[in-house]
Structures are given as structure tokens and as C-alpha cells.
Design a protein around this motif. Structure first.
Motif, short mmCIF file in Angstrom:
data_model
loop_
_atom_site.label_atom_id
_atom_site.label_comp_id
_atom_site.label_asym_id
_atom_site.label_seq_id
_atom_site.Cartn_x
_atom_site.Cartn_y
_atom_site.Cartn_z
N GLN A 1 0.84 -1.19 0.00
CA GLN A 1 0.00 0.00 0.00
C GLN A 1 0.88 1.24 0.00
OE1 GLN A 1 -2.80 -0.29 3.21
NE2 GLN A 1 -3.82 -2.04 2.30
N VAL A 2 0.38 2.27 -0.67
CA VAL A 2 1.11 3.53 -0.74
C VAL A 2 1.12 4.17 0.64
CG1 VAL A 2 1.20 5.84 -1.78
CG2 VAL A 2 0.53 3.86 -3.18
N SER A 3 2.32 4.52 1.12
CA SER A 3 2.45 5.17 2.42
C SER A 3 2.98 6.59 2.29
CB SER A 3 3.36 4.35 3.33
OG SER A 3 4.63 4.19 2.75
N GLY A 4 3.34 6.99 1.06
CA GLY A 4 3.85 8.34 0.83
C GLY A 4 4.31 8.51 -0.60
N ARG A 5 4.76 9.72 -0.90
CA ARG A 5 5.21 10.05 -2.25
C ARG A 5 6.28 11.12 -2.17
NH1 ARG A 5 4.42 13.75 -6.30
NH2 ARG A 5 4.25 12.92 -8.43
N SER A 6 7.26 11.05 -3.06
CA SER A 6 8.30 12.07 -3.20
C SER A 6 8.29 12.57 -4.64
CB SER A 6 9.69 11.51 -2.89
OG SER A 6 9.74 11.00 -1.58
N ASP A 7 8.51 13.87 -4.84
CA ASP A 7 8.52 14.44 -6.18
C ASP A 7 9.76 14.05 -6.99
OD1 ASP A 7 6.09 15.71 -5.90
OD2 ASP A 7 6.99 17.57 -5.17
N ARG A 8 10.83 13.64 -6.30
CA ARG A 8 12.08 13.30 -6.97
C ARG A 8 12.60 11.97 -6.45
NH1 ARG A 8 14.48 17.10 -9.91
NH2 ARG A 8 13.51 19.13 -9.97
N ASP A 9 13.46 11.35 -7.24
CA ASP A 9 14.07 10.10 -6.78
C ASP A 9 15.14 10.40 -5.73
OD1 ASP A 9 16.44 10.78 -8.15
OD2 ASP A 9 16.12 9.33 -9.75
N ASN A 10 15.79 9.36 -5.25
CA ASN A 10 16.75 9.53 -4.16
C ASN A 10 18.01 10.28 -4.56
OD1 ASN A 10 15.03 8.19 -2.40
ND2 ASN A 10 15.93 6.19 -2.88
N GLN A 11 18.25 10.45 -5.85
CA GLN A 11 19.39 11.22 -6.32
C GLN A 11 18.98 12.62 -6.77
OE1 GLN A 11 18.88 7.90 -7.31
NE2 GLN A 11 20.34 7.30 -5.74
N GLY A 12 17.73 12.99 -6.52
CA GLY A 12 17.25 14.32 -6.85
C GLY A 12 16.78 14.49 -8.29
N ARG A 13 16.68 13.41 -9.02
CA ARG A 13 16.21 13.49 -10.40
C ARG A 13 14.69 13.64 -10.41
NH1 ARG A 13 19.83 8.89 -10.58
NH2 ARG A 13 21.81 9.54 -11.44
N PRO A 14 14.14 14.21 -11.48
CA PRO A 14 12.69 14.49 -11.52
C PRO A 14 11.83 13.27 -11.85
CG PRO A 14 13.69 15.22 -13.55
CD PRO A 14 14.82 14.74 -12.67
N TYR A 15 12.02 12.20 -11.10
CA TYR A 15 11.23 10.98 -11.26
C TYR A 15 10.54 10.69 -9.93
CZ TYR A 15 14.24 10.61 -15.33
OH TYR A 15 14.91 10.87 -16.50
N PRO A 16 9.25 11.01 -9.82
CA PRO A 16 8.54 10.82 -8.55
C PRO A 16 8.57 9.37 -8.08
CG PRO A 16 7.20 12.05 -10.13
CD PRO A 16 8.39 11.54 -10.88
N LEU A 17 8.66 9.23 -6.77
CA LEU A 17 8.65 7.90 -6.14
C LEU A 17 7.39 7.72 -5.31
CD1 LEU A 17 12.30 7.67 -4.72
CD2 LEU A 17 11.40 6.61 -6.81
N LEU A 18 6.84 6.54 -5.37
CA LEU A 18 5.79 6.14 -4.44
C LEU A 18 6.46 5.29 -3.37
CD1 LEU A 18 2.86 5.10 -6.80
CD2 LEU A 18 3.11 7.22 -5.48
N HIS A 19 6.16 5.57 -2.12
CA HIS A 19 6.68 4.79 -1.00
C HIS A 19 5.59 3.79 -0.64
CE1 HIS A 19 9.63 7.94 -0.94
NE2 HIS A 19 8.70 8.83 -0.69
N LEU A 20 5.94 2.52 -0.68
CA LEU A 20 4.98 1.44 -0.44
C LEU A 20 5.44 0.61 0.75
CD1 LEU A 20 4.91 0.43 -4.17
CD2 LEU A 20 2.98 1.48 -3.01
N SER A 21 4.49 -0.02 1.41
CA SER A 21 4.85 -0.90 2.52
C SER A 21 3.86 -2.05 2.59
CB SER A 21 4.89 -0.13 3.84
OG SER A 21 3.61 0.41 4.12
N LYS A 22 4.34 -3.13 3.21
CA LYS A 22 3.51 -4.32 3.40
C LYS A 22 3.95 -5.01 4.67
CE LYS A 22 2.39 -8.79 1.27
NZ LYS A 22 1.00 -8.81 1.66
#
Length: 147
Positions: A122-143
Motif C-alpha cells: 500500500q502507498v504510504s507516501g510520495r516524493s517528487d524526486r528520486d533519491n538522487q534528486g532526479r525528476p522521477y517521482p517515487l511512491l513509497h509502499l509498505s507491506k
């Protein structure tokens, strides 16, 4: 049936090729320049880092994952083995090791998002950029593994 084991140092080229094949099949949103930069990071990291590999009966790696403190840092399946249950088997192994598992996935990689959601993440959060600061949004998921 797939076997899960730790990688051997000699398998680094195969692991990197699995990454390439998987990314080529699923990451069409990356710019060519970003793809090249990420590949340099991947080659450097996975040339030195042991990972969990899924192997066929001939013991050839066809997928791999990297876990760190209950977070799935990487999961890649060779394009030729997609849809065979390799990813699901790796996730099952990860959950056996870490009953509370998290993963970050590129939002633009809808195949991966669907895969994880199908497995109950399930989605637990979102970031506008990847971990290196590139403009690729990340969805944070957990189970949580419910045994």
C-alpha cells in the motif's frame, strides 16, 4: 521452481545485465542521459555488493533483489523471465526475512506499481524526486507479512 540464494562475486556481470534488460523493458520514462548516469551507479554498486538472486534449475540468475534493514532497495527480473513468478518469489523471500517490508517505486513505472499493489503493498507516501534528486517521482509502499 526458482531457487533463492546469495549472489557470487563472479556473477556481477550477469546481475548488471539483468538490471539492463529489466530497465530497458520497464523504464521508458528515463532520459537517455539519466539512464547512462544511473547505469554507472548500478555498475559500481552491484559489482561489489552481494544480492539475493533467483535462479533457474541450471543455477543461472534470472532476477535479483537488494534488501537493507527491511527496505527493498532493488528488485529486477530479466525481461525474458517476466511473468513467470520470479518477482513474486523474491518478494516472498524478502517478507520471510523482514515481515515489515518497504519499497520505493518510480511512479511512472506503472508495471511495477501494479505488481507491488497486486501483492498487497500500500502507498504510504510520495516524493517528487528520486533519491538522487532526479525528476522521477517515487511512491513509497509498505507491506506487513500476515502469517
Amino acid at each position: 521452481m526458482f531457487k533463492i540464494r546469495m549472489s557470487r562475486p563472479s556473477e556481477a556481470p550477469e546481475i548488471i545485465q539483468i538490471w539492463r534488460n529489466s530497465v530497458d523493458a520497464t523504464h521508458d520514462f528515463l532520459t537517455a542521459r539519466d539512464r547512462q548516469e544511473i547505469e554507472k551507479e548500478v555498475v559500481s554498486f552491484f559489482s561489489e555488493t552481494p544480492v539475493w538472486v533467483a535462479t533457474q534449475q541450471d543455477d543461472q540468475p534470472i532476477g535479483f533483489m537488494f534488501l537493507h534493514d527491511g527496505h527493498l532497495e532493488a528488485l529486477f527480473v530479466d525481461a525474458s523471465a517476466r511473468g513467470l513468478g520470479v518477482g513474486k518469489r523474491l518478494i516472498s523471500h524478502a517478507l520471510a526475512l523482514h515481515p515489515h517490508l518497504s519499497v520505493d517505486v518510480n511512479e511512472q513505472n506503472q508495471q511495477a506499481v501494479g505488481f507491488y499493489q497486486h501483492l498487497g503493498f500500500q502507498v504510504s507516501g510520495r516524493s517528487d524526486r528520486d533519491n538522487q534528486g532526479r525528476p522521477y517521482p517515487l511512491l513509497h509502499l509498505s507491506k506487513t507479512n500476515e502469517m
